[in-house]
Design a protein around this motif. Structure first.
Motif, PDB file in Angstrom:
ATOM      1  N   ASP A 134     -19.036 -18.271  13.897  1.00  0.00           N
ATOM      2  CA  ASP A 134     -18.418 -17.943  15.173  1.00  0.00           C
ATOM      3  C   ASP A 134     -19.153 -18.611  16.331  1.00  0.00           C
ATOM      4  O   ASP A 134     -18.552 -19.052  17.288  1.00  0.00           O
ATOM      5  CB  ASP A 134     -18.406 -16.421  15.372  1.00  0.00           C
ATOM      6  N   ILE A 182     -18.158 -22.261  17.244  1.00  0.00           N
ATOM      7  CA  ILE A 182     -16.890 -22.534  17.925  1.00  0.00           C
ATOM      8  C   ILE A 182     -16.891 -21.977  19.336  1.00  0.00           C
ATOM      9  O   ILE A 182     -15.905 -22.078  20.043  1.00  0.00           O
ATOM     10  CB  ILE A 182     -15.687 -21.956  17.140  1.00  0.00           C
ATOM     11  N   GLY A 204      -5.771 -21.817  18.157  1.00  0.00           N
ATOM     12  CA  GLY A 204      -7.002 -21.044  18.090  1.00  0.00           C
ATOM     13  C   GLY A 204      -7.265 -20.228  19.338  1.00  0.00           C
ATOM     14  O   GLY A 204      -7.801 -19.114  19.263  1.00  0.00           O
ATOM     15  N   LYS A 205      -6.896 -20.750  20.507  1.00  0.00           N
ATOM     16  CA  LYS A 205      -7.076 -19.990  21.742  1.00  0.00           C
ATOM     17  C   LYS A 205      -6.189 -18.754  21.754  1.00  0.00           C
ATOM     18  O   LYS A 205      -6.584 -17.693  22.266  1.00  0.00           O
ATOM     19  CB  LYS A 205      -6.786 -20.873  22.952  1.00  0.00           C
ATOM     20  N   THR A 229      -5.216 -17.087  19.097  1.00  0.00           N
ATOM     21  CA  THR A 229      -5.694 -16.146  18.081  1.00  0.00           C
ATOM     22  C   THR A 229      -7.139 -15.726  18.296  1.00  0.00           C
ATOM     23  O   THR A 229      -7.664 -14.915  17.530  1.00  0.00           O
ATOM     24  CB  THR A 229      -5.553 -16.776  16.686  1.00  0.00           C
ATOM     25  N   ARG A 235      -9.794 -17.734  18.097  1.00  0.00           N
ATOM     26  CA  ARG A 235     -10.727 -18.536  17.300  1.00  0.00           C
ATOM     27  C   ARG A 235     -10.496 -20.023  17.597  1.00  0.00           C
ATOM     28  O   ARG A 235      -9.951 -20.757  16.776  1.00  0.00           O
ATOM     29  CB  ARG A 235     -10.561 -18.261  15.808  1.00  0.00           C
ATOM     30  N   GLU A 250     -14.246 -22.727  23.733  1.00  0.00           N
ATOM     31  CA  GLU A 250     -13.106 -22.255  24.511  1.00  0.00           C
ATOM     32  C   GLU A 250     -13.160 -22.709  25.958  1.00  0.00           C
ATOM     33  O   GLU A 250     -12.139 -22.832  26.624  1.00  0.00           O
ATOM     34  CB  GLU A 250     -13.044 -20.727  24.451  1.00  0.00           C
TER      35      GLU A 250
END
Length: 291
Positions: A3, A6, A180-181, A183, A185, A190
């Motif tokens: 985690d 990312i 991913g943004k 959800t 992830r 970000e």
């Protein structure tokens, strides 16, 4: 991929996909900046990348703010308007010409570079004083990319060169980042705001730049492990040939042009003033009285 990799940008650049991207970008920069000549060159942000290592200008600077320089092990800010070195000495920088000279004499950076700590949206350099500016992913992290581009245009000399690197939103990586943004992830940090290649071209053209070249790269899928990225190595040659505009990253090289002035409206010609008692020898409307 964990985690943290990312979410945190320094950790992400040390991950397999991060190293994959930085390796491609370092190769492209080494090839491009070696042919750019002048006196002053700047790299704005991303200390994990040595964008100017193949450039031969005598004054090369790495410009960092608090966010982009958080992971730089060789430099740290000493306070507002100051730059300190590893031994704790500091020197303040003024404005105008003195700021330009003082900024390039700041902290020691790798391979002889100087480190300048400042607000990237308010660069402490004179107008038209820099020959080359490299912005690796800098526009994607700033709060105001338009203002940063205007600052770059201001400090660049006429015919100065601007190199921009970023993530391509029209790619598999861009699609995964968008999903991913939603959800929670994201694949890349970000805080990165992807800027479309076509939009960036419009921005630099409005500022008077001519696009000299653009190149895409990193065609492998957005995968988190070294093993899977290696398995898709064949996609580099295939992507570069068959779908070049869908690479995960892009590099733009632009030149600042300063056009000559143009007169707008009709040109008014002032008639010559004759000396007293004199008249022109002949005029187009003069008639022969004998005819």
């Amino acid at each position: 991929m964990t985690d943290r990799s990312i979410i945190d940008w320094p950790a992400w650049t040390d991950s397999p996909p991060g190293r994959y991207v930085l390796d491609w970008e370092q190769t492209q920069l080494d090839r491009v900046v070696s042919d750019v000549f002048g006196y002053h060159a700047l790299q704005l942000g991303l200390p994990q990348l040595d964008a100017l290592r193949e450039n031969r200008m005598p004054c090369r600077g790495l410009v960092l703010d608090a966010a982009s320089g958080a992971s730089a092990p060789y430099a740290f800010p000493r306070g507002p308007g100051q730059a300190g070195n590893r031994h704790g000495n500091g020197s303040s920088h003024g404005a105008g010409h003195d700021a330009t000279q003082g900024a390039f004499a700041g902290l020691p950076a790798p391979a002889g570079r100087s480190t300048v700590w400042c607000d990237l949206l308010d660069l402490p350099f004179e107008a038209q004083s820099v020959d080359l500016i490299v912005m690796p992913h800098t526009l994607e992290f700033t709060s105001d990319p338009h203002r940063l581009l205007r600052e770059a245009e201001r400090v660049l000399m006429p015919e100065g060169q601007l190199i921009i690197l970023g993530f391509n939103s029209l790619s598999l990586w861009g699609a995964r980042q968008s999903v991913g943004k939603m959800t929670g992830r994201p694949f890349v940090p970000e805080s990165v705001d992807l800027i479309a290649f076509t939009r960036l071209k419009d921005w630099i053209k409005l500022l008077g730049f001519d696009l000299e070249r653009g190149r895409f790269g990193c065609y492998r899928p957005p995968l988190g492990s070294e093993q899977w990225l290696s398995r898709y190595g064949f996609m580099e040659a295939a992507g570069d040939r068959w779908w070049p505009i869908f690479g995960a990253t892009y590099m733009i090289k632009a030149i600042k042009r300063v056009r000559g002035m143009r007169l707008v409206g009709p040109l008014k010609v002032k008639k010559p003033v004759l000396a007293a008692g004199l008249s022109p020898a002949a005029t187009p409307n003069t008639r022969n009285p004998t005819q």
